[in-house]
Design an enzyme around this catalytic site. Structure first.
Site, PDB file in Angstrom:
ATOM      1  N   HIS B 128      93.846   7.458 112.720  1.00  0.00           N
ATOM      2  CA  HIS B 128      92.621   7.471 111.909  1.00  0.00           C
ATOM      3  C   HIS B 128      92.205   8.920 111.624  1.00  0.00           C
ATOM      4  O   HIS B 128      91.845   9.263 110.507  1.00  0.00           O
ATOM      5  CB  HIS B 128      91.517   6.711 112.656  1.00  0.00           C
ATOM      6  CG  HIS B 128      90.168   6.773 112.011  1.00  0.00           C
ATOM      7  ND1 HIS B 128      89.642   5.735 111.285  1.00  0.00           N
ATOM      8  CD2 HIS B 128      89.232   7.750 111.990  1.00  0.00           C
ATOM      9  CE1 HIS B 128      88.454   6.082 110.836  1.00  0.00           C
ATOM     10  NE2 HIS B 128      88.168   7.296 111.252  1.00  0.00           N
ATOM     11  N   GLU B 129      92.298   9.757 112.632  1.00  0.00           N
ATOM     12  CA  GLU B 129      91.908  11.165 112.454  1.00  0.00           C
ATOM     13  C   GLU B 129      92.896  11.913 111.559  1.00  0.00           C
ATOM     14  O   GLU B 129      92.496  12.716 110.719  1.00  0.00           O
ATOM     15  CB  GLU B 129      91.794  11.864 113.818  1.00  0.00           C
ATOM     16  CG  GLU B 129      90.708  11.300 114.715  1.00  0.00           C
ATOM     17  CD  GLU B 129      89.361  11.173 114.022  1.00  0.00           C
ATOM     18  OE1 GLU B 129      89.046  12.029 113.167  1.00  0.00           O
ATOM     19  OE2 GLU B 129      88.632  10.215 114.292  1.00  0.00           O
ATOM     20  N   GLU B 201      85.516   6.089 105.974  1.00  0.00           N
ATOM     21  CA  GLU B 201      85.908   5.532 107.279  1.00  0.00           C
ATOM     22  C   GLU B 201      86.823   4.327 107.085  1.00  0.00           C
ATOM     23  O   GLU B 201      87.844   4.203 107.758  1.00  0.00           O
ATOM     24  CB  GLU B 201      84.672   5.133 108.093  1.00  0.00           C
ATOM     25  CG  GLU B 201      83.846   6.302 108.602  1.00  0.00           C
ATOM     26  CD  GLU B 201      84.658   7.272 109.444  1.00  0.00           C
ATOM     27  OE1 GLU B 201      85.495   6.815 110.250  1.00  0.00           O
ATOM     28  OE2 GLU B 201      84.483   8.482 109.281  1.00  0.00           O
TER      29      GLU B 201
END
Lengths: 185, 282
Positions: B128-129, B201
């Site tokens: 995700h990062e 996100e």
């Protein structure tokens, strides 16, 4: 208004250059990612001797398991084409799995930091191999799509770019790397 | 994004400049203010968030798992260089990314995430990062901050010149938009920023799945955070949107729908499960 056709031609040429350059970098990315698969496979092979060294003293009566790992490793080193490499690598993975299953039943080995680290390294390498194949295939897909789509297909066919083949571990088609990066050669 | 910034600056410069009878000068001034702000953020962006959240650099020897996972994700994502990895000594589960380009990127993760998540879950969180780095999200948000700042500054500046200049030939039709911009643009841009942050996100979750092909692991990591918490003390409000989970949740009004940097965890888990059902079941 005679500058209008000139502007149109300039825009067309500009677009052509950009598209051609996009093909060049996509093809380079494909080559590079194909190479990456081999790099990671090499990493896996290089880890095995360390592993054998650490576990061999403990595993005197598990000779078979260890032997399978060593054999599978040499198969990978001897493999010529990508398909053969993929198949022998899968064999090696299986052999390693049964090795670590055996390790579970040796408390001394299980507690050994070096063994734990090696297991982590091998897990990571397994992932890296899978991801490098995945990334290669994603690159091939992007390239092939651009090659088929209008209007970039015009530039592609003008400079004789050909479709690339997906990396398929179990497939029939043979894998090949083409290095004719300069079109027409 | 950059285009939106420039267009807004030109617009604000034009409207307020026209009020003074110096349209060109107004636009030029607006653009030069924007340029200066952009240069400042671009040259100082990477270190600031890391300092704010007191992260220490991860040692490749002791943090074997962490460095290995990052290396895997570098290959999966096609990043050109490996991001630097930092550890935040905090028991909660959270992580954030900070990057201006592929080459100057850093990821920080809490000790709690390393200790409490399985390998696959941690991989999901880090993917995700990496997605935030890949999506240039840090730069995106730095620009957004500049955007808010510059709109406020420019409209404020022109409004002041306009109100106190003797030469000004102001008509109501020009003062009203300038006044409107000065008063409401910070609010509008802030709401916009939160909305974009929530979208980003979801996007980073989806990209993470594209890398790991494992939506279930990320979903279960998110679920775990509801048990272990994601709050980190002393997090600057300005850097909240860079975390995988809101580091300062439940702040009353500030965390409500319109003003939240992150979508609800349940919604994210739901979407991940949908991805799992659609693409990864045979």
């Amino acid at each position: 208004m005679h500058y209008v056709p000139l502007v149109l031609i300039a825009a067309g040429v500009g677009w052509g250059i950009l598209t051609y350059n996009a093909f060049v970098s996509m093809k380079n990315r494909i080559r590079n990612s194909f190479h990456q698969i081999d790099v990671q496979l090499r990493r896996k092979i290089d880890l095995i001797p360390n592993l054998v060294e650490v576990v061999k003293d403990y595993m005197s009566f598990e000779k078979d398991t260890l032997e399978r790992v060593i054999q599978a490793r040499s198969m990978v080193t001897r493999a010529k084409d990508p398909k053969e490499k993929a198949e022998s690598s899968a064999l090696l993975t299986d052999a390693l799995k049964s090795l670590f299953a055996v390790v579970e039943s040796y408390p001394d080995l299980k507690a050994n930091r070096a063994v734990a680290d090696l297991e982590e390294e091998l897990t990571s390498t397994e992932n890296r191999i899978a991801y490098s194949r995945q990334f290669y295939n994603d690159c091939v897909m992007a390239y092939n799509t651009k090659l088929e789509k209008f209007p970039s297909n015009l530039i592609g066919s003008l400079f004789n770019y050909e479709k690339e083949i997906y990396f398929d571990t179990g497939g029939e088609r043979e894998q090949r790397i083409r290095v004719d990066l300069v079109p027409g050669n | 994004m950059t285009a939106a910034l420039v267009v807004t600056a030109v617009l604000v410069g034009y409207v307020t400049g026209k009020a003074q009878g110096h349209t060109i000068a107004g636009v030029m001034l607006a653009l030069s203010i924007l340029a200066v702000l952009a240069i400042v953020t671009l040259t100082s962006g990477k270190e600031i968030p890391l300092l704010v959240n007191s992260a220490t650099k991860a040692d490749a020897e002791t943090e074997l798992l962490l460095t290995n996972i990052i290396e895997e994700l570098k290959i999966a994502s096609g990043l050109r260089s490996t991001p630097e990895v930092y550890v935040i000594e905090d028991g909660t589960i959270n992580a954030f990314a900070s990057a201006l380009s592929d080459e100057a990127a850093a990821i920080a993760v809490t000790r709690g995430a390393i200790g409490n998540l399985t390998r696959e879950e941690l991989q999901g969180v880090l993917a995700h990062e990496v997605s935030h780095i890949l999506g240039r999200d840090t730069r995106y948000f730095l620009f957004l901050s500049v955007f808010v700042g510059s709109v406020v500054m420019i409209s404020d500046l022109f409004l002041k010149i306009g109100l106190f200049s003797r030469r000004a030939r102001l008509s109501i039709g020009l003062v009203v938009p300038a006044l409107f911009l000065a008063l409401f643009s910070p609010l509008i841009v802030t709401i916009l920023r939160f909305a974009i942050s929530r979208k980003r996100e979801f996007l980073a979750d989806a990209r993470a799945v594209q890398m790991t092909r494992n939506p279930a692991a990320l979903a279960s990591a998110l679920r775990k955070t509801t048990r272990f918490g994601s709050r980190i003390e002393g997090v600057n409000r300005a850097t909240r949107h860079m975390f995988i989970l809101n580091p300062s949740p439940a702040n009353g009004f500030g965390d409500r729908f319109l003003f939240s940097t992150h979508p609800p965890v349940e919604e994210r888990i739901k979407r991940l499960q949908m991805m799992g059902a659609r693409f990864f079941q045979k």
